[in-house]
Design an enzyme around this catalytic site. Structure first.
Site, PDB file in Angstrom:
ATOM      1  N   ARG A 113       0.798  -1.237   0.000  1.00 28.90           N
ATOM      2  CA  ARG A 113       0.000   0.000   0.000  1.00 28.90           C
ATOM      3  C   ARG A 113       0.830   1.287   0.000  1.00 28.90           C
ATOM      4  NH1 ARG A 113      -2.922  -3.019   3.766  1.00 28.90           N
ATOM      5  NH2 ARG A 113      -4.764  -3.962   2.810  1.00 28.90           N
ATOM      6  N   LYS A 135       2.503  10.816 -11.986  1.00 28.91           N
ATOM      7  CA  LYS A 135       1.832   9.745 -12.740  1.00 28.91           C
ATOM      8  C   LYS A 135       2.728   8.523 -12.782  1.00 28.91           C
ATOM      9  CE  LYS A 135      -0.894  12.070 -16.297  1.00 28.91           C
ATOM     10  NZ  LYS A 135      -1.044  12.101 -17.760  1.00 28.91           N
ATOM     11  N   GLU A 177       9.909  17.915 -25.840  1.00 25.37           N
ATOM     12  CA  GLU A 177       8.998  18.307 -24.750  1.00 25.37           C
ATOM     13  C   GLU A 177       9.331  19.722 -24.249  1.00 25.37           C
ATOM     14  OE1 GLU A 177       6.408  16.547 -23.978  1.00 25.37           O
ATOM     15  OE2 GLU A 177       6.891  14.453 -24.489  1.00 25.37           O
ATOM     16  N   LYS A 221       5.935  22.502 -15.890  1.00 23.57           N
ATOM     17  CA  LYS A 221       5.222  21.280 -15.523  1.00 23.57           C
ATOM     18  C   LYS A 221       4.661  21.396 -14.097  1.00 23.57           C
ATOM     19  CE  LYS A 221       4.282  16.672 -15.941  1.00 23.57           C
ATOM     20  NZ  LYS A 221       4.531  15.412 -16.617  1.00 23.57           N
ATOM     21  N   GLU A 231      -5.850  15.584 -14.085  1.00 22.65           N
ATOM     22  CA  GLU A 231      -6.056  15.712 -15.534  1.00 22.65           C
ATOM     23  C   GLU A 231      -7.489  16.036 -15.935  1.00 22.65           C
ATOM     24  OE1 GLU A 231      -4.247  13.594 -19.460  1.00 22.65           O
ATOM     25  OE2 GLU A 231      -4.071  12.627 -17.521  1.00 22.65           O
ATOM     26  N   ARG A 235      -4.268  20.333 -17.272  1.00 22.06           N
ATOM     27  CA  ARG A 235      -3.213  19.385 -17.630  1.00 22.06           C
ATOM     28  C   ARG A 235      -3.251  19.016 -19.118  1.00 22.06           C
ATOM     29  NH1 ARG A 235      -0.569  15.326 -13.278  1.00 22.06           N
ATOM     30  NH2 ARG A 235       1.068  14.501 -14.596  1.00 22.06           N
ATOM     31  N   ASN A 239      -0.674  18.117 -23.510  1.00 17.25           N
ATOM     32  CA  ASN A 239      -0.880  17.243 -24.667  1.00 17.25           C
ATOM     33  C   ASN A 239      -0.694  17.944 -26.001  1.00 17.25           C
ATOM     34  OD1 ASN A 239      -1.408  14.976 -23.198  1.00 17.25           O
ATOM     35  ND2 ASN A 239      -3.592  15.428 -23.017  1.00 17.25           N
ATOM     36  N   HIS A 242       0.676  16.129 -28.937  1.00 16.25           N
ATOM     37  CA  HIS A 242       0.581  14.704 -28.616  1.00 16.25           C
ATOM     38  C   HIS A 242      -0.582  13.974 -29.293  1.00 16.25           C
ATOM     39  CE1 HIS A 242       3.597  15.672 -25.647  1.00 16.25           C
ATOM     40  NE2 HIS A 242       3.680  14.413 -25.270  1.00 16.25           N
ATOM     41  N   HIS A 246       1.016  11.125 -30.963  1.00 15.03           N
ATOM     42  CA  HIS A 246       0.766   9.741 -30.533  1.00 15.03           C
ATOM     43  C   HIS A 246       0.292   8.864 -31.681  1.00 15.03           C
ATOM     44  CE1 HIS A 246       0.314  10.001 -25.927  1.00 15.03           C
ATOM     45  NE2 HIS A 246       1.379   9.297 -26.263  1.00 15.03           N
ATOM     46  N   HIS A 258       9.987   9.105 -28.360  1.00 17.17           N
ATOM     47  CA  HIS A 258       8.715   9.798 -28.155  1.00 17.17           C
ATOM     48  C   HIS A 258       8.721  11.300 -28.502  1.00 17.17           C
ATOM     49  CE1 HIS A 258       5.040  11.082 -26.209  1.00 17.17           C
ATOM     50  NE2 HIS A 258       5.747  11.920 -25.466  1.00 17.17           N
TER      51      HIS A 258
HETATM   52  P1  NAD Z   1      13.573   5.443 -21.424  1.00 16.86           P
HETATM   53  O1  NAD Z   1      13.288   5.407 -20.003  1.00 16.86           O
HETATM   54  O2  NAD Z   1      13.217   4.252 -22.256  1.00 16.86           O
HETATM   55  O3  NAD Z   1      15.119   5.753 -21.662  1.00 16.86           O
HETATM   56  C1  NAD Z   1      15.641   5.792 -22.976  1.00 16.86           C
HETATM   57  C2  NAD Z   1      16.925   5.007 -23.075  1.00 16.86           C
HETATM   58  O4  NAD Z   1      17.976   5.756 -22.480  1.00 16.86           O
HETATM   59  C3  NAD Z   1      16.911   3.664 -22.356  1.00 16.86           C
HETATM   60  O5  NAD Z   1      17.521   2.715 -23.185  1.00 16.86           O
HETATM   61  C4  NAD Z   1      17.765   3.900 -21.116  1.00 16.86           C
HETATM   62  O6  NAD Z   1      18.434   2.723 -20.723  1.00 16.86           O
HETATM   63  C5  NAD Z   1      18.730   4.929 -21.606  1.00 16.86           C
HETATM   64  N1  NAD Z   1      19.299   5.825 -20.608  1.00 16.86           N
HETATM   65  C6  NAD Z   1      18.690   6.349 -19.518  1.00 16.86           C
HETATM   66  N2  NAD Z   1      19.496   7.223 -18.911  1.00 16.86           N
HETATM   67  C7  NAD Z   1      20.645   7.256 -19.617  1.00 16.86           C
HETATM   68  C8  NAD Z   1      21.856   7.981 -19.494  1.00 16.86           C
HETATM   69  N3  NAD Z   1      22.038   8.906 -18.533  1.00 16.86           N
HETATM   70  N4  NAD Z   1      22.837   7.760 -20.415  1.00 16.86           N
HETATM   71  C9  NAD Z   1      22.635   6.877 -21.438  1.00 16.86           C
HETATM   72  N5  NAD Z   1      21.520   6.176 -21.602  1.00 16.86           N
HETATM   73  C10 NAD Z   1      20.525   6.368 -20.709  1.00 16.86           C
HETATM   74  O7  NAD Z   1      12.874   6.694 -22.161  1.00 16.86           O
HETATM   75  P2  NAD Z   1      12.359   8.098 -21.599  1.00 16.86           P
HETATM   76  O8  NAD Z   1      12.172   8.913 -22.805  1.00 16.86           O
HETATM   77  O9  NAD Z   1      13.179   8.632 -20.486  1.00 16.86           O
HETATM   78  O10 NAD Z   1      10.931   7.731 -20.982  1.00 16.86           O
HETATM   79  C11 NAD Z   1       9.890   7.226 -21.783  1.00 16.86           C
HETATM   80  C12 NAD Z   1       8.812   6.659 -20.894  1.00 16.86           C
HETATM   81  O11 NAD Z   1       8.325   7.682 -20.049  1.00 16.86           O
HETATM   82  C13 NAD Z   1       7.614   6.099 -21.646  1.00 16.86           C
HETATM   83  O12 NAD Z   1       7.302   4.825 -21.132  1.00 16.86           O
HETATM   84  C14 NAD Z   1       6.496   7.084 -21.331  1.00 16.86           C
HETATM   85  O13 NAD Z   1       5.225   6.463 -21.278  1.00 16.86           O
HETATM   86  C15 NAD Z   1       6.908   7.602 -19.993  1.00 16.86           C
HETATM   87  N6  NAD Z   1       6.386   8.929 -19.661  1.00 16.86           N
HETATM   88  C16 NAD Z   1       5.759   9.098 -18.464  1.00 16.86           C
HETATM   89  C17 NAD Z   1       5.281  10.338 -18.096  1.00 16.86           C
HETATM   90  C18 NAD Z   1       4.652  10.529 -16.748  1.00 16.86           C
HETATM   91  O14 NAD Z   1       4.088  11.587 -16.494  1.00 16.86           O
HETATM   92  N7  NAD Z   1       4.743   9.562 -15.867  1.00 16.86           N
HETATM   93  C19 NAD Z   1       5.413  11.436 -18.956  1.00 16.86           C
HETATM   94  C20 NAD Z   1       6.057  11.243 -20.177  1.00 16.86           C
HETATM   95  C21 NAD Z   1       6.541   9.984 -20.520  1.00 16.86           C
HETATM   96 ZN    ZN Z   2       5.214  13.485 -24.212  1.00 15.80          ZN
END
Ligand code: NAD
Ligand code: ZN
Length: 355
Positions: A113, A135, A177, A221, A231, A235, A239, A242, A246, A258
């Site tokens: 929990r 999130k 972003e 943010k 949201e 919020r 988007n 997006h 998306h 992304h």
């Molecule tokens: P990711 O977490 O997949 O990282 C991208 C790549 O970079 C991975 O292969 C990782 O191993 C590598 N990496 C990480 N740090 C590194 C570093 N310092 N040096 C070298 N390599 C490194 O991608 P991301 O873009 O960080 O995150 C994408 C994810 O975030 C998606 O799943 C998306 O849904 C999520 N997301 C969540 C929110 C939220 O509000 N929670 C918002 C936007 C995106």
């Molecule tokens: Zn995004």
């Protein structure tokens, strides 16, 4: 402490540190039964000395990539914790990009929990976006983020030194972003335009400029999240880019990171904004320059009708009408505009000729 994010009476400090060695002090200041670090194999390989210096009780490694946000991956981590009798007084640390942050956030919010969590984002995107706002989520079947919670961490620690090892495509992704915040919430971010003879990678080699852009983005943010955690209204502004972004991301099966799809999505949504609200299209020049400089081209033509049907099934659209954030001008937005398909076709026609 750079600033405190306020959420339901809770203060979430966002801390900036220049060098990773400084992170340790912050973590050691928390009392806990067990310190459990979660990261991915790649980040661990790159930052082994630092991570090992944190005196963790347990270290859990995910594979890199979106697969780690599966239910199986989530359950495997839960088993790992249960097998070791990790209790609710533990402290979890998520070190990595948005993938690690999202799945560990979900683990932390559901295991017994709720266990305290610290985010240490290591990608540009996770620093300016996913680590802020609470999130959490995992994917279900082929659908992204279908299971998740809102769960605020105890602290978010930002250290730009991590960016030094980030591949160019990931820097560009986070930059997408950042630019989005520029067009929607903080014009001053767009001052970077004038410096854009360099490529993005070089911009983020400039530590001072990088810090400025990250801080401005986080401010955007935080402002939005503080107003609207669940949201319902504001919020939505996050988007921008997006809705189309998306759809392209799905259509092209995650061909780019992304944030690159967000840049492409912003181009399309600015064209829509121009058709509906006379948005000044000279604003597109900057985005097109970014795409060109980084040789971003869609791998093949897209089928407009398919893009539109993907947009209809976007979970954010109530009853299959397409709702979208549009701009009248930079930082002057219209939320939840219901768009008709003919106009969408017209905009995608124009978009197609540009990308
Ligand atoms: P990711 O977490 O997949 O990282 C991208 C790549 O970079 C991975 O292969 C990782 O191993 C590598 N990496 C990480 N740090 C590194 C570093 N310092 N040096 C070298 N390599 C490194 O991608 P991301 O873009 O960080 O995150 C994408 C994810 O975030 C998606 O799943 C998306 O849904 C999520 N997301 C969540 C929110 C939220 O509000 N929670 C918002 C936007 C995106
Ligand atoms: Zn995004």
């Amino acid at each position: 402490i750079y600033l405190n994010l306020k959420r339901n009476e809770k203060n979430i400090p966002i801390v900036f540190v220049e060098r990773i060695e400084k992170i340790r002090e912050y973590i050691l200041s928390f009392n806990c039964s067990n310190l459990v670090i979660f990261t991915d194999r790649l980040v661990y390989r790159l930052y082994k000395d630092f991570i090992d210096s944190l005196q963790h009780s347990y270290l859990y490694l995910f594979d890199k990539g979106e697969e780690s946000k599966s239910i199986e991956s989530y359950l495997k981590a839960i088993d790992y914790l249960l097998d070791r009798n990790v209790d609710r007084r533990a402290l979890f640390i998520a070190i990595g990009g948005g993938v690690v942050g999202d799945v560990v956030g979900f683990i932390a919010s559901t295991y017994k929990r709720g266990v305290r969590l610290i985010h240490i984002p290591t990608t540009l995107l996770s620093m300016v976006d996913s680590s802020i706002g609470g999130k959490t989520g995992i994917n279900y079947k082929s659908y992204k983020n279908q299971i998740g919670t809102f769960y605020q961490p105890e602290m978010i620690i930002i250290c730009p030194q991590f960016l030094g090892t980030l591949p160019k495509s990931e820097v560009l992704s986070g930059f997408g972003e950042i630019i989005k915040y520029g067009f929607t919430l903080d014009k001053s971010i767009l001052d970077i335009k004038d410096r854009f003879e360099k490529d993005v990678f070089e911009i983020f080699q400039d530590k001072i400029l990088a810090m400025q852009l990250i801080k401005k983005s986080i401010n955007c943010k935080v402002k939005v999240v503080e107003k609207d955690e669940k949201e319902s209204f504001l919020r939505e502004i996050l988007n921008f880019g997006h809705t189309v972004g998306h759809a392209l991301e799905t259509y092209y099966n995650y061909y780019f990171s992304h944030g690159i799809f967000v840049i492409l999505g912003m181009v399309a949504e600015m064209i829509l904004s121009n058709i509906l609200f006379n948005f000044d299209l000279s604003n597109l020049d900057f985005l097109i320059r970014i795409l060109e400089k980084n040789s971003i081209k869609l791998p093949q033509r897209f089928e407009k009708s398919q893009i539109i049907s993907i947009m209809k099934y976007d979970k954010k659209n109530i009853s299959s009408s397409i709702r979208i954030v549009l701009l009248k001008d930079v930082c002057d937005y219209v939320l939840g505009y219901e768009i008709n398909e003919d106009i969408l076709y017209e905009a995608l026609d124009k978009f197609e000729k540009i990308v």
